[in-house]
Design a protein around this motif. Structure first.
Motif, mmCIF file in Angstrom:
data_model
loop_
_atom_site.group_PDB
_atom_site.id
_atom_site.type_symbol
_atom_site.label_atom_id
_atom_site.label_comp_id
_atom_site.label_asym_id
_atom_site.label_seq_id
_atom_site.Cartn_x
_atom_site.Cartn_y
_atom_site.Cartn_z
ATOM 1 N N SER A 29 0.841 -1.216 0.000
ATOM 2 C CA SER A 29 0.000 0.000 0.000
ATOM 3 C C SER A 29 0.862 1.247 0.000
ATOM 4 N N GLU A 52 -7.310 0.749 -0.429
ATOM 5 C CA GLU A 52 -7.634 -0.399 0.415
ATOM 6 C C GLU A 52 -8.861 -0.050 1.259
ATOM 7 N N ASP A 76 -5.969 -1.583 -4.689
ATOM 8 C CA ASP A 76 -5.348 -2.095 -3.466
ATOM 9 C C ASP A 76 -6.275 -3.106 -2.790
ATOM 10 N N GLU A 77 -5.960 -4.369 -2.966
ATOM 11 C CA GLU A 77 -6.704 -5.493 -2.392
ATOM 12 C C GLU A 77 -8.211 -5.435 -2.650
HETATM 13 MG MG LIG Z 1 -1.990 -2.697 2.264
#
Ligand SMILES: [Mg+2]
Ligand SMILES: Nc1ncnc2c1ncn2[C@@H]1O[C@H](COP(=O)(O)OP(=O)(O)OP(=O)(O)O)[C@@H](O)[C@H]1O
Length: 263
Positions: free
Chosen positions: A42, A89, A164-165
Motif C-alpha cells: 500500500s 484499500e 489495493d486489495e
Molecule cells: Mg496494504
C-alpha cells in the motif's frame, strides 16, 4: 508507462516501510504486486498517487516515473490528471453520500460533459451500481461498495488503474465478478492495471507479470505461470505443500516467520 526504480519510502522520518523496490507497468498490462501483511504494498501505491504526505511518509530515494515524467513531489490531483488513479484499500467511500454522489467525486478533474458520459459508462459496466445510484453508499454490501470504488476511479478516465486489495473481505462469487471486470477493462478500454493483492492465486490468474514483495523489497518477479510453479510461492502464497495438500494457516504463518527469501 509506469516505472518505479529503487524506491525507498520512510514514515515519520524513521520507519523504513519500503527499502528498495523497482518494478514496471507497460501499456495495456495487468501487473500484480503480491506480498503478505506489512510488506509495503500500500505504501508503494500511495507513493505513486502522491498521498503519502498526510501520513508523514516520504520517498527518500529512488525514482517514480509515468510516461517518462517524474511523479515525485507532484500534487495528488495532478497525478490523477496525468492518468493514474488508485482504488484505496477498504474502498473508502463517503458513507453518507449516495452512490451517484460518490461517483461524481471521482470526476472532479473532468469537464461536466465528460462527467455525464463517464457516469453512464460506469452504469453500463456495473448494472448493480446503476440500480443503487440513489442509495446511500454506507448501506451497500461490500461487493457493491467495491464496484462503486472502482467506478469512482474510472470517472477520471485513467490510463493506469491501481487497485489495493479489491478482494478483501468479499465472497468468492463477488471476487470473481470484480476480477472479470478488471480483465474486461484492460481488454475493452485498454486501461493498464496495477493490482495489489494478498489473494495470490487469483491475481496470478489474471496478470501478465507479477512482483512479490517482502519486508519492503521485491524478492521475486516473473511471469505468473512461472511463479505458480515455484515451490516457495506455492508454499507461502498459495497455501500448498509439495504434495499438493492444503496446509493450514498456522503452518504457513510459521514458515513465513522462519524463512525469508532474502536475508
Ligand atoms: Mg496494504
Ligand atoms: N502511516 C504510517 N505510519 C507509520 N508506519 C506505517 C504507516 N503506514 C504503514 N506503515 C508501516 O509500513 C509498513 C508497510 O505497510 P503497508 O501498509 O504498505 O503494507 P501492505 O503490504 O500494504 O500490508 P497489508 O497487506 O497489511 O495491507 C508496515 O510495517 C506498516 O506498519
Amino acid at each position: 508507462m509506469l516505472k518505479v526504480t529503487n524506491a525507498q519510502i520512510v514514515y515519520d522520518n524513521v520507519i523504513e516501510a519500503v527499502r528498495d523496490v523497482s518494478f514496471e507497468v507497460r501499456g495495456s498490462q495487468i501487473v500484480a504486486l503480491l506480498g503478505s501483511n506489512g510488506a509495503g504494498k500500500s505504501t508503494v501505491l500511495k507513493a505513486i498517487s502522491g498521498v503519502l504526505y498526510p501520513e508523514d511518509g516520504e520517498v527518500q530515494s529512488g525514482a517514480i516515473e509515468f510516461d517518462g515524467r517524474s511523479l515525485l513531489g507532484a500534487a495528488a490531483d495532478k497525478i490523477v490528471r496525468s492518468g493514474i488513479v488508485q482504488v484505496p484499500e477498504g474502498r473508502q467511500l463517503f458513507d453518507e453520500l449516495t452512490v451517484e454522489e460518490n461517483l461524481l467525486m471521482g470526476g472532479y478533474t473532468q469537464p461536466v460533459s465528460v462527467v455525464k458520459q463517464n457516469l453512464e459508462k460506469v452504469y453500463d459496466l456495473f448494472s448493480r451500481v446503476a440500480e443503487r445510484r440513489s442509495n446511500v453508499a454506507g448501506y451497500l454490501s461490500g461487493g457493491e461498495q467495491q464496484m462503486v470504488a472502482v467506478g469512482r476511479a474510472l470517472m477520471s478516465d485513467p490510463k493506469l488503474l491501481m487497485l489495493d486489495e479489491p478482494s478483501l473481505g468479499l465472497a468468492p462469487q463477488i471476487i470473481e465478478e470484480i476480477f472479470q471486470t478488471i480483465v474486461n477493462l484492460r481488454k475493452e478500454r485498454d486501461v493498464s492495471i496495477l493490482l495489489v493483492e494478498q489473494n495470490a492465486r487469483l491475481a496470478l490468474e489474471v496478470s501478465d507479470y507479477a512482483y512479490i514483495m517482502e519486508n519492503g523489497r521485491v524478492v521475486m518477479d516473473d511471469e505468473p505461470a512461472k511463479l505458480l510453479e515455484n515451490e516457495d510461492v506455492k508454499e507461502f502464497y498459495l497455501g500448498f505443500s509439495d504434495g499438493g495438500t492444503r496446509k493450514n494457516m498456522r503452518d504457513v504463518k510459521h514458515y513465513k516467520r522462519r524463512k525469508r527469501w532474502l536475508s
